[in-house]
Motif scaffolding. Structure first.
Motif, short mmCIF file in Angstrom:
data_model
loop_
_atom_site.label_atom_id
_atom_site.label_comp_id
_atom_site.label_asym_id
_atom_site.label_seq_id
_atom_site.Cartn_x
_atom_site.Cartn_y
_atom_site.Cartn_z
N LYS A 109 41.11 36.05 55.87
CA LYS A 109 40.11 35.49 54.91
C LYS A 109 40.95 34.90 53.70
N ILE A 110 40.50 33.63 53.46
CA ILE A 110 41.32 32.73 52.49
C ILE A 110 40.48 32.53 51.12
N GLU A 111 41.04 32.69 50.14
CA GLU A 111 40.46 32.50 48.91
C GLU A 111 41.28 31.69 47.81
N GLN A 154 49.62 42.02 61.06
CA GLN A 154 49.43 42.58 62.23
C GLN A 154 49.63 44.27 61.88
N THR A 155 50.56 44.50 60.74
CA THR A 155 50.93 45.92 60.47
C THR A 155 50.21 46.25 58.92
N SER A 156 49.46 45.47 58.49
CA SER A 156 48.58 46.03 57.13
C SER A 156 47.28 45.38 57.26
N TYR A 157 46.55 45.94 56.54
CA TYR A 157 45.03 45.48 56.59
C TYR A 157 44.43 45.70 55.11
N GLY A 158 44.01 44.67 53.96
CA GLY A 158 43.52 45.21 52.91
C GLY A 158 41.86 45.14 52.87
N TRP A 159 41.50 45.80 51.83
CA TRP A 159 40.10 45.61 51.73
C TRP A 159 39.63 46.21 50.64
N ASN A 160 38.35 46.18 49.97
CA ASN A 160 37.93 46.65 49.06
C ASN A 160 36.73 47.83 49.25
N ARG A 202 33.09 47.88 48.30
CA ARG A 202 32.01 46.94 49.53
C ARG A 202 32.04 47.51 50.77
N TYR A 203 33.24 48.10 51.01
CA TYR A 203 32.87 48.95 52.55
C TYR A 203 34.14 50.15 52.46
N ASN A 204 33.67 51.28 52.65
CA ASN A 204 34.26 52.50 52.72
C ASN A 204 34.44 53.41 53.75
N ASP A 221 43.27 50.56 43.82
CA ASP A 221 43.87 50.28 42.59
C ASP A 221 42.60 50.07 41.44
N GLU A 222 42.82 49.80 40.36
CA GLU A 222 41.52 49.92 39.48
C GLU A 222 40.17 49.24 39.73
N ASP A 223 40.45 48.10 40.73
CA ASP A 223 39.15 47.25 41.09
C ASP A 223 38.79 47.98 42.64
N GLY A 224 39.23 48.67 43.19
CA GLY A 224 38.97 49.48 44.45
C GLY A 224 39.61 48.89 45.58
N ASN A 225 40.71 48.03 45.36
CA ASN A 225 41.53 47.51 46.54
C ASN A 225 42.48 48.40 47.15
N VAL A 226 42.40 48.39 48.50
CA VAL A 226 43.51 49.37 49.24
C VAL A 226 44.13 48.66 50.30
N ARG A 227 44.99 49.18 50.59
CA ARG A 227 45.78 48.61 51.70
C ARG A 227 46.01 49.62 52.97
N ALA A 228 45.93 49.31 54.28
CA ALA A 228 46.14 50.36 55.53
C ALA A 228 47.35 49.82 56.11
#
Length: 336
Positions: free
Chosen positions: A24-26, A36-42, A45-47, A84-91
């Motif tokens: 996803k590009i912004e 391939q070794t990490s994935y980020g999301w909020n 929006r999805y938990n 983080d404070e905005d709800g972003n996480v990293r797997a």
């Protein structure tokens, strides 16, 4: 074809499985940590994605040149960071693998695939994929997808940079680390000797400060193993040269055998279940082929932080095309 249960951890009773969209590009850059070794999301929006899930990676059709999606890789969600404070996480994705060739939109296999978790119109993918890019599927669907294709384990470069939490370090110090030690001077299929010890003297505080935490942990485990061997056999204690002399020697540890001969140890560490497929620099290979060099690679693999266990296999140098299958993974390019 590699069996997927040789790559991924054992399936749990209520095993989660997902297909995750990547890329996803912004504003001209990746919106989330995404490879391939990490994935980020909020999580606002999805938990639903939890630690322990099996995942497949998908490039959406809008990101490909031919406008067809592809499912190209997968892995295991080892750890999810605190939001983080905005709800972003990293797997952190471990046990990663490539699908070769990728499952491509238009292939008979995927077009005729029977989904039980979703409804799909015949020859039409409209409204099938979750708009946010995180698609939960049933474990039997995951297994049917991966068992029908070629899954090739990918040596995780990011495994050298995994985070070891303060709580885990404290647990290590208190309870130690169990190591299954395998010596093998020919191929990884022949086992010569197996021993176990509990590593309790490792300087985890020092390791936590280093960037390459998993690699540093592997070196510390091997160094302690060599110290114990030296003390047992009344020989000269090893020197952790990568710490006291610097990184450019082509090996990490200098030690001595029972004949008083100098030996050179390079440590390669990974959470992968496979003992081979590790990377070496040109300098390391050069050191392994030096005249009269007693060069050994101590491969620390299947390292499990939660259970505090790992395996070690020893490969004897020199490292050359005569004794190993060498595969070029990068090139330095100059203009003509």
């Amino acid at each position: 074809m590699t069996e997927i249960d040789k790559i991924l951890p054992k399936k749990q009773e209520k095993q989660q499985a997902f297909i995750l969209d990547h890329g996803k590009i912004e504003e001209g850059k990746l919106k989330y940590a995404d490879d391939q070794t990490s994935y980020g999301w909020n999580i606002k929006r999805y938990n639903r994605l939890k630690e322990g899930a099996f995942v497949l990676n998908r490039h959406p059709s809008k990101l490909s040149k031919d406008k067809k999606f592809e499912i190209y890789a997968g892995g295991y969600v080892e750890q999810i960071s605190k939001p983080d404070e905005d709800g972003n996480v990293r797997a952190l994705i471990t046990h990663s693998f490539n699908i070769e060739p990728p499952i491509k939109q238009g292939d008979d296999f995927i077009e005729s695939f029977k989904w039980s978790s979703k409804k799909k119109k015949s020859n039409n993918w409209a409204n099938f994929w979750n708009q946010y890019g995180m698609n939960e599927i049933k474990i039997d669907e995951f297994e049917k997808l991966v068992n029908a294709v070629q899954c090739v384990p990918a040596e995780s470069i990011a495994s050298e940079y995994e985070k070891i939490s303060e709580e885990e370090i404290k647990t290590f110090v208190e309870k130690g680390f169990t190591v299954s030690y395998e010596e093998d001077n020919t191929t990884h299929s022949k086992r010569k000797k197996t021993t176990k010890f509990i590593a309790k003297q490792i300087d985890f505080e020092s390791i936590q400060k280093q960037r390459q935490k998993i690699g540093a942990l592997g070196e510390a485990i091997v160094f302690e193993l060599l110290i114990k061997n030296a003390q047992k056999n009344n020989i000269k204690l090893p020197i952790h040269v990568s710490k006291v002399e610097g990184d450019g020697l082509g090996y990490d540890i200098r030690c001595w055998n029972e004949l008083g001969e100098e030996c050179y140890i390079e440590v390669k560490t990974s959470t992968s279940k496979f003992s081979d497929g590790f990377e070496m620099s040109r300098n390391e290979i050069k050191a392994s082929t030096s005249k009269n060099a007693n060069y050994f690679i101590y491969r620390v693999y299947d390292l499990n932080i939660k259970t505090r266990e790992c395996k070690i296999k020893i490969f004897e140098g020199p490292v050359s095309s005569e004794t190993f299958n060498l595969e070029a993974t990068s090139y330095k390019v100059y203009q003509k």
